[in-house]
Design a protein around this motif. Sequence first.
Motif, short mmCIF file in Angstrom:
data_model
loop_
_atom_site.label_atom_id
_atom_site.label_comp_id
_atom_site.label_asym_id
_atom_site.label_seq_id
_atom_site.Cartn_x
_atom_site.Cartn_y
_atom_site.Cartn_z
N LEU A 6 0.98 -1.31 0.14
CA LEU A 6 -0.10 0.18 -0.18
C LEU A 6 0.86 1.12 -0.09
O LEU A 6 1.43 1.26 1.10
CB LEU A 6 -0.89 0.08 1.29
CG LEU A 6 -1.73 1.03 1.22
CD1 LEU A 6 -2.91 1.29 0.10
CD2 LEU A 6 -2.74 1.30 2.53
N ARG A 32 -1.77 -1.46 -3.98
CA ARG A 32 -2.77 -0.60 -3.74
C ARG A 32 -2.04 1.10 -3.56
O ARG A 32 -0.95 0.92 -3.12
CB ARG A 32 -3.58 -0.87 -2.94
CG ARG A 32 -4.60 -2.07 -3.15
CD ARG A 32 -5.42 -2.50 -2.14
NE ARG A 32 -4.51 -2.78 -1.10
CZ ARG A 32 -4.61 -2.41 0.45
NH1 ARG A 32 -5.58 -1.64 0.73
NH2 ARG A 32 -3.67 -2.78 1.35
N ALA A 34 -2.71 4.86 -1.97
CA ALA A 34 -3.78 5.59 -0.93
C ALA A 34 -3.29 6.98 -1.27
O ALA A 34 -2.03 7.42 -0.96
CB ALA A 34 -3.50 5.40 0.52
N GLN A 46 -12.10 13.14 -3.79
CA GLN A 46 -12.24 11.78 -4.80
C GLN A 46 -12.42 12.46 -6.02
O GLN A 46 -12.04 11.81 -7.15
CB GLN A 46 -13.50 11.18 -4.10
CG GLN A 46 -13.98 10.06 -4.93
CD GLN A 46 -13.06 8.91 -5.16
OE1 GLN A 46 -12.72 8.17 -3.79
NE2 GLN A 46 -12.41 8.55 -6.19
N GLN A 58 -9.52 2.51 -10.91
CA GLN A 58 -9.94 2.95 -9.81
C GLN A 58 -10.13 2.10 -8.67
O GLN A 58 -10.11 2.28 -7.22
CB GLN A 58 -11.13 3.94 -10.07
CG GLN A 58 -10.88 5.23 -10.87
CD GLN A 58 -12.11 6.07 -11.15
OE1 GLN A 58 -13.32 5.67 -10.82
NE2 GLN A 58 -11.75 6.96 -11.84
N SER A 59 -10.16 0.68 -8.84
CA SER A 59 -10.44 -0.22 -7.62
C SER A 59 -9.06 -0.27 -6.93
O SER A 59 -9.27 -0.84 -5.67
CB SER A 59 -10.89 -1.54 -8.34
OG SER A 59 -9.89 -2.02 -8.92
N ARG A 60 -8.13 -0.03 -7.44
CA ARG A 60 -6.77 -0.18 -6.70
C ARG A 60 -6.43 1.13 -6.04
O ARG A 60 -5.40 1.00 -5.18
CB ARG A 60 -5.49 -0.49 -7.77
CG ARG A 60 -5.81 -1.82 -8.13
CD ARG A 60 -4.31 -2.31 -8.81
NE ARG A 60 -3.88 -1.61 -9.98
CZ ARG A 60 -2.73 -1.39 -9.96
NH1 ARG A 60 -1.63 -1.47 -9.03
NH2 ARG A 60 -2.28 -0.95 -11.01
N GLN A 62 -7.22 4.35 -3.17
CA GLN A 62 -8.11 4.64 -2.19
C GLN A 62 -7.88 6.14 -2.19
O GLN A 62 -6.67 6.50 -2.06
CB GLN A 62 -7.76 4.09 -0.94
CG GLN A 62 -7.79 2.64 -0.79
CD GLN A 62 -7.13 1.78 0.26
OE1 GLN A 62 -6.98 2.52 1.45
NE2 GLN A 62 -6.92 0.59 0.54
N TYR A 64 -8.09 9.69 0.16
CA TYR A 64 -8.64 10.40 1.37
C TYR A 64 -8.62 11.89 1.35
O TYR A 64 -7.43 12.44 1.20
CB TYR A 64 -7.63 9.71 2.52
CG TYR A 64 -7.45 8.29 2.53
CD1 TYR A 64 -8.32 7.75 3.60
CD2 TYR A 64 -6.73 7.52 1.74
CE1 TYR A 64 -8.24 6.43 4.07
CE2 TYR A 64 -6.68 6.08 2.19
CZ TYR A 64 -7.66 5.51 3.00
OH TYR A 64 -7.54 4.34 3.52
N THR A 79 -9.25 6.69 10.91
CA THR A 79 -8.86 6.60 9.51
C THR A 79 -7.16 6.61 9.51
O THR A 79 -6.35 5.94 8.95
CB THR A 79 -9.46 7.73 8.53
OG1 THR A 79 -10.79 7.26 8.55
CG2 THR A 79 -8.99 7.47 7.24
N LEU A 83 -4.99 3.63 8.30
CA LEU A 83 -4.31 3.79 7.03
C LEU A 83 -2.70 3.74 7.63
O LEU A 83 -1.98 2.86 6.64
CB LEU A 83 -4.24 5.15 6.63
CG LEU A 83 -3.70 5.47 5.20
CD1 LEU A 83 -3.95 4.71 4.28
CD2 LEU A 83 -3.99 7.14 4.85
N THR A 87 -0.15 0.78 5.70
CA THR A 87 0.89 1.53 4.79
C THR A 87 2.35 0.79 4.78
O THR A 87 2.87 0.58 5.64
CB THR A 87 1.12 2.93 4.95
OG1 THR A 87 -0.02 3.88 4.69
CG2 THR A 87 2.10 3.83 3.97
#
Length: 368
Positions: A6, A32, A34, A46, A58-60, A62, A64, A79, A83, A87
């Motif tokens: 991540l 992924r 973040a 977003q 976009q599915s991979r 996230q 914030y 959060t 996170l 990470t």
Amino acid sequence: MNSEELIFVTGATGFLGTQLVRELLDRQPHARLALLIRDSPGKSGQQRADLIVPPSEQSRVQVYSGDVGHPNCGLDIATYQRLSAETTRVIHSAAAVRFDHSLNEARSINVEGTRRVLDFAAGAPRLRSLAYVGTAYVAGERTDLVREDELAVGQSYRNTYEQTKAEAEALVRSRLTSLPGVILRPSIIVGDSRTGATSSFKMLYWPLKIYARRLWRTVPGYPDAVLDIVPVDFVATSVARIVFDEAALGSTVHLCAGPRGSATIQQIAQRAAEYFQVREPRYVDPKFFFAMVRPLLSLSLWGRKRRVFRDGGVYRDYFTMRMQFDTTNAERLLEPAGVSPPPVLGYLDQLFQYCVASDWGRKPIPVQ
């Protein structure tokens, strides 16, 4: 790398950050991301991310909504902790890049924002590496060869951007005894070396535009002043590689054209004069210009030329630089993978072509 990776990224919507996100998604197909993105007037974090992340990826990713300028990077405690626990890599590229910020304004983002990201990384139990994206211009007003392991050698700074980025880098260095990190120092970042594409028409582009449009021809600087520029594709590729390279940990890396690839103001101006079919610039000693000529011009110019004259003041120091950036660490880490900065004079025409095709950023150009 696998799906357990991540990568936490700040500055994702910036000029470099946008290209870096795409590079990471392409280079690390199972990782992924973040992204910490500030909400802007009329757009959430977003929504801003949706403009830079391909729908297929976009599915991979996230997103914030947050800000390194706020405590806990603007995230709620739950959060933030979740996170941090997940990470494995951190890339911090968010920065206040304007030259005219007050010292306090610049410090609030460049120094205190970096401190918050370092604190976040320090609390990440699975952290494998942190890449801090600084700038080669922490060298300030030096005029010699700047080595990658040097930071504070008594230099002064041209603006609050350089000063606060130097302060931020000193902070990062102080944490590298306990964090697995690398400091990356790009020079002036310009458009893609293959297509010329850019979303930022600052730095090199502003004086180039007024010169190409015959609004200004006098350069208060030295023909042999060194302009070290690097294309965004080289920098993004380098960051995406180095953050996964254990051999880079603990080092500082100049992502610069260096002595082999940089060019002088005169060389770049000659190429621009040929391309835009304008006369070559006149060079005036900057000390004489700012002591004697500028006060007179400020009284005599009006309208458009007065605005050009006023706005150009922020760039004046970059026409007098004679320092070079050593790239020993960059060559050691990147050349085995076939990554190196193209010589500046080798892709100027691509930059010029994009400037004309996009009308200096006014006309959208479809992404190829």
